[in-house]
Design an enzyme around this catalytic site. Structure first.
Site, PDB file in Angstrom:
ATOM      1  N   GLN A  28     -15.029 -46.996 115.585  1.00 49.49           N
ATOM      2  CA  GLN A  28     -16.128 -47.561 116.438  1.00 49.49           C
ATOM      3  C   GLN A  28     -15.494 -48.204 117.636  1.00 49.49           C
ATOM      4  OE1 GLN A  28     -18.005 -50.213 113.564  1.00 49.49           O
ATOM      5  NE2 GLN A  28     -18.321 -48.686 112.320  1.00 49.49           N
ATOM      6  N   HIS A  60     -15.075 -52.209 112.546  1.00 49.35           N
ATOM      7  CA  HIS A  60     -15.771 -53.186 113.055  1.00 49.35           C
ATOM      8  C   HIS A  60     -15.334 -54.305 114.071  1.00 49.35           C
ATOM      9  CE1 HIS A  60     -18.506 -52.765 108.983  1.00 49.35           C
ATOM     10  NE2 HIS A  60     -18.306 -51.888 109.492  1.00 49.35           N
ATOM     11  N   GLU A  91     -28.264 -59.363 109.768  1.00 46.57           N
ATOM     12  CA  GLU A  91     -28.552 -60.520 109.837  1.00 46.57           C
ATOM     13  C   GLU A  91     -29.087 -61.219 111.599  1.00 46.57           C
ATOM     14  OE1 GLU A  91     -26.374 -62.044 105.794  1.00 46.57           O
ATOM     15  OE2 GLU A  91     -25.546 -62.925 108.070  1.00 46.57           O
ATOM     16  N   TYR A 104     -20.931 -68.066 106.473  1.00 55.26           N
ATOM     17  CA  TYR A 104     -22.463 -67.765 106.834  1.00 55.26           C
ATOM     18  C   TYR A 104     -22.351 -66.707 104.612  1.00 55.26           C
ATOM     19  CZ  TYR A 104     -23.634 -69.430 110.530  1.00 55.26           C
ATOM     20  OH  TYR A 104     -24.453 -70.889 110.605  1.00 55.26           O
ATOM     21  N   TYR A 130     -22.139 -50.072 100.128  1.00 53.94           N
ATOM     22  CA  TYR A 130     -22.553 -48.386 100.083  1.00 53.94           C
ATOM     23  C   TYR A 130     -22.057 -48.379  99.033  1.00 53.94           C
ATOM     24  CZ  TYR A 130     -23.177 -49.223 105.078  1.00 53.94           C
ATOM     25  OH  TYR A 130     -24.551 -49.739 106.751  1.00 53.94           O
TER      26      TYR A 130
END
Length: 380
Positions: free
Chosen positions: A91, A158, A250, A260, A271
């Site tokens: 990513q 991420h 979200e 949060y 997962y």
């Protein structure tokens, strides 16, 4: 702040392979069943983000580390020099690109990218001055590293790396994902899994209440996962969307000092099926305003403010990756609810509002596809 060398760049213009079709059958056909006309404008190699210059030209980032200056019709694309080396595994990418609020005067461009460094990999916030003109080689000169995630860790996921300037003109917000490590989202010393507030020079300017408790001085809110969109609305509210685990994507109203909840709570599960308690079980954590299960895999985010779609002014628009959709969220003050979810037939990485109020999308370009730039306008 450390200066980065200006990278060499080709003088050759890159021909656009996806020329704007105008009223072609391709544009009309792709709009069937949708409340807007979809016009393909250009093709890119796994694009990640875009922003508009005051004259209507665009800056577009590509995953592997290329920044392109693109004409309004998509027919001219020029590589911009000065981008530092990018670790694009997994990513990783050359990520967000945003103009300084006084870009017309100072020509400053802020961008983020993933890199390998001491201890592993992480995401960096940087800026440079856009130089050159339409007939010369564009370059980001005097590139400065302003801030980097702490700590660098192993893995390729991420990173987050979204950027938005605050309405006060003195601060910006920068998202750091938890890098698929879970616990750093709750670690007060780590910037991972956080929304950060910085000065325009990259100095930490987080929530004073958290700093007084020993948190990293850049942290504004915490307990986040993979934050891939952040935007202010006209009232000054800060909205953020993030990918949850398996389900539980979200939209959050970001408030200073709030937790949060991730990975302690989520409206999704790990997962592999391991349960995560839902937000409603732990009211001490700030709950999302909207969540999705099944997931939409949210990409870019805007708060729409244009004139072409007045019925949607003030609403959120989100790119859907796994959902291959454009998602609209109804906003009412500090509240939000699910709106429309329009199938787009491709993973949508980025959403941007054009100078005339058109909505622009970047397809993800995954699995060998090019990744088109699309322009959405009202149907006549």
């Amino acid at each position: 702040m450390r200066l980065l060398p200006i990278a060499a760049v080709s003088l050759t213009l890159i021909a656009c392979t996806g020329a704007k079709p105008g009223n072609s059958q391709e544009a009309v056909a792709s709009s069937d069943g949708l409340p807007f006309t979809v016009t393909p404008v250009a093709d890119f190699d796994s694009p990640w983000a875009m922003t508009f210059l005051p004259d209507g030209w665009m800056l577009v980032t590509e995953k592997t580390g290329t920044l392109l200056l693109v004409s309004p019709d998509g027919k001219t694309k020029r590589p911009v020099g000065g981008i530092p080396p990018v670790d694009s595994a997994g990513q990783g990418a050359l990520k967000d690109v945003v103009l300084h609020p006084d870009f017309a005067k100072n020509r400053l461009v802020y961008f983020s990218f993933s890199e390998a460094g001491e201890g592993g990999k992480g995401v960096v916030l940087a800026r440079g001055q856009l130089t050159g003109d339409r007939a010369a080689m564009p370059v980001l000169a005097n590139v400065e590293r302003l801030f980097q995630a702490t700590p660098y860790v192993s893995g390729n996921g991420h990173y987050s790396g979204r950027i938005v300037f605050a309405p006060d003109g003195r601060h910006l917000f920068f998202t750091n994902g938890e890098r698929q490590k879970f616990d750093p989202a709750q670690d007060p010393k780590s910037t991972l899994g956080k929304v950060l507030r910085l000065t325009l020079d990259g100095k930490p300017a987080g929530d004073p209440g958290l700093t007084a408790k020993g948190f990293h001085p850049a942290i504004w809110s915490y307990g986040h996962r993979n934050l891939l969109g952040i935007a202010f609305d006209q009232a000054g509210n800060l909205w953020e969307q993030e990918m949850g685990p398996q389900g539980g994507d979200e939209v959050n109203l970001v408030l200073p000092g709030k937790n949060y909840g991730y990975p302690i709570v989520s409206d999704g599960d790990h997962y592999g099926g391991a349960d995560i308690p839902d937000h409603k079980t732990r009211p001490e954590f700030e709950a999302p305003k909207v969540s999705w299960n099944p997931a939409i895999s949210p990409g870019g985010l805007i708060v729409y403010s244009g004139k072409l779609f007045p019925q949607w002014r003030g609403d959120l628009f989100i790119g859907g990756l796994s959902s291959q959709a454009l998602v609209r969220v109804d906003v009412n003050g500090t509240g939000a609810a699910k709106g429309d979810q329009w199938p787009m037939g491709a993973r949508i990485r980025e959403v941007e509002e054009g100078p005339d109020g058109a909505i622009w999308l970047l397809e993800d370009g995954r699995d060998g596809s090019q990744g088109r730039l699309l322009k959405l306008t009202p149907k006549r």
